[in-house]
Motif scaffolding. Structure first.
Motif, PDB file in Angstrom:
ATOM      1  N   LEU A 165      37.957  66.187 -37.776  1.00  0.00           N
ATOM      2  CA  LEU A 165      36.925  66.052 -36.746  1.00  0.00           C
ATOM      3  C   LEU A 165      37.447  65.309 -35.529  1.00  0.00           C
ATOM      4  N   GLN A 166      38.216  64.250 -35.743  1.00  0.00           N
ATOM      5  CA  GLN A 166      38.718  63.490 -34.599  1.00  0.00           C
ATOM      6  C   GLN A 166      39.690  64.321 -33.767  1.00  0.00           C
ATOM      7  N   GLY A 167      40.567  65.055 -34.415  1.00  0.00           N
ATOM      8  CA  GLY A 167      41.481  65.921 -33.679  1.00  0.00           C
ATOM      9  C   GLY A 167      40.748  67.031 -32.946  1.00  0.00           C
ATOM     10  N   ALA A 168      39.696  67.566 -33.555  1.00  0.00           N
ATOM     11  CA  ALA A 168      38.906  68.606 -32.888  1.00  0.00           C
ATOM     12  C   ALA A 168      38.194  68.045 -31.663  1.00  0.00           C
ATOM     13  N   LEU A 169      37.689  66.822 -31.755  1.00  0.00           N
ATOM     14  CA  LEU A 169      37.037  66.209 -30.602  1.00  0.00           C
ATOM     15  C   LEU A 169      38.027  65.943 -29.482  1.00  0.00           C
ATOM     16  N   ILE A 170      39.260  65.579 -29.848  1.00  0.00           N
ATOM     17  CA  ILE A 170      40.288  65.367 -28.829  1.00  0.00           C
ATOM     18  C   ILE A 170      40.594  66.675 -28.100  1.00  0.00           C
ATOM     19  N   GLN A 171      40.708  67.757 -28.847  1.00  0.00           N
ATOM     20  CA  GLN A 171      40.966  69.051 -28.221  1.00  0.00           C
ATOM     21  C   GLN A 171      39.792  69.491 -27.351  1.00  0.00           C
ATOM     22  N   TRP A 217      23.213  65.737 -34.148  1.00  0.00           N
ATOM     23  CA  TRP A 217      24.564  66.161 -34.512  1.00  0.00           C
ATOM     24  C   TRP A 217      25.349  65.025 -35.151  1.00  0.00           C
ATOM     25  N   VAL A 218      25.233  63.819 -34.595  1.00  0.00           N
ATOM     26  CA  VAL A 218      25.942  62.663 -35.160  1.00  0.00           C
ATOM     27  C   VAL A 218      25.407  62.348 -36.553  1.00  0.00           C
ATOM     28  N   MET A 219      24.094  62.455 -36.754  1.00  0.00           N
ATOM     29  CA  MET A 219      23.531  62.223 -38.089  1.00  0.00           C
ATOM     30  C   MET A 219      24.038  63.257 -39.086  1.00  0.00           C
ATOM     31  N   ALA A 220      24.168  64.505 -38.651  1.00  0.00           N
ATOM     32  CA  ALA A 220      24.710  65.536 -39.544  1.00  0.00           C
ATOM     33  C   ALA A 220      26.163  65.243 -39.888  1.00  0.00           C
ATOM     34  N   MET A 221      26.948  64.786 -38.910  1.00  0.00           N
ATOM     35  CA  MET A 221      28.352  64.443 -39.177  1.00  0.00           C
ATOM     36  C   MET A 221      28.456  63.246 -40.121  1.00  0.00           C
ATOM     37  N   GLU A 222      27.564  62.282 -39.947  1.00  0.00           N
ATOM     38  CA  GLU A 222      27.579  61.116 -40.838  1.00  0.00           C
ATOM     39  C   GLU A 222      27.222  61.525 -42.267  1.00  0.00           C
TER      40      GLU A 222
END
Length: 290
Positions: A165-171, A217-222
């Motif tokens: 997820l972090q790499g995808a957000l960076i891209q 979206w953040v709640m779903a990711m959490e």
């Protein structure tokens, strides 16, 4: 006695000029990041001076609301709620002085009318800074809401390609369109690189945007992170839902357009049409012999 009156008037004028121009002198002698801020740099010395006076009189509820407005509108970080209240006070004084001066110059009404006009004009002008912040925050949120589906698509594509997820957000932040949402996402990535947990950084990201869609979206990711679920299907469902909501908002605005056009048509277009149609008929009726 005459010379004593002149000396007293000169001392009062000197004190008044010192009170007015002392903040500007202090600002010119000190280095401040506000010097390169366009129109606000001219009023910043007095805003900074009045902020110390206004600070004790601001309630915590109002301080919290103004802080949220400053954050949502992406105003410079060195601005505080007391600076906004000080700017409102300056606008109030300016509006009151201008209205009283204009009425005294042209109409010359009584003292109650002058004070009432000054109070009304000052109150109206004092509302402008907060209204500007609200309008700026609303425009910024609308821009972020338009960018959010593309960010979700980029993140989903990168996650399905094998990135975390972090790499995808960076891209997504690197290759996405430049805007308010991407700048907030880069700020969240800076927090992650500084050692903040990923979910905590994303929660701050959602708070700074002020959008319910981003918070969902953040709640779903959490929830997916805590349960160890696959992120690909969740991101794909979130992306489709956001795009459907975008189309629904567009349809809602399209349905509201005829209702918004009704008032201008009734007030502006229909009277002119009736005037054009009825004018020849009225002329013929007046010129006819009965």
């Amino acid at each position: 006695m005459f010379w004593l009156s002149i000396m007293a008037a000169g001392i009062c004028l000197s004190c008044l000029l010192w009170l007015v121009f002392q903040p500007w002198a202090q600002s010119c002698s000190a280095t401040s990041s506000q010097q390169n801020r366009g129109v606000l740099r001219f009023v910043w010395p007095w805003v900074q001076a009045l902020s110390q006076v206004c600070k004790p009189f601001i309630s915590w509820a109002r301080r919290r609301r103004l802080g949220q407005l400053l954050s949502l509108s992406a105003w410079p970080e060195d601005w505080r709620p007391e600076h906004v209240v000080a700017l409102q006070l300056l606008c109030f004084i300016l509006g009151a002085v201008l209205s009283i001066g204009a009425l005294f110059q042209y109409a010359k009404p009584g003292l109650p009318a002058l004070l009432g006009a000054g109070l009304v004009a000052g109150s109206v002008l004092a509302c402008l800074p907060v209204q500007h912040l609200r309008r700026r925050a609303k425009e910024r949120q609308l821009a972020m809401l338009r960018e959010f589906p593309f960010m979700l698509d980029m993140t989903t594509l990168c996650v399905e390609a094998g990135l975390n997820l972090q790499g995808a957000l960076i891209q997504a932040a690197t290759h996405g369109p430049q805007g308010a949402l991407m700048s907030e996402l880069r700020r969240a990535q800076t927090d992650m690189r500084a050692g903040m947990p990923r979910i905590a950084a994303l929660k701050l990201f959602a708070v700074r945007t002020g959008l319910a869609e981003v918070q969902q979206w953040v709640m779903a990711m959490e929830q997916a992170d805590s349960l160890g679920m696959s992120l690909g299907p969740i991101l794909r469902a979130q992306s489709e839902q956001r795009r459907n909501e975008r189309f629904l908002r567009a349809e809602k605005l399209a349905l509201q357009a005829p209702v918004k056009m009704l008032f201008p048509m009734v007030v502006c277009i229909f009277p002119c049409t009736f005037l054009v149609i009825a004018f020849p008929i009225v002329i013929k009726l007046l010129s006819a012999d009965f």
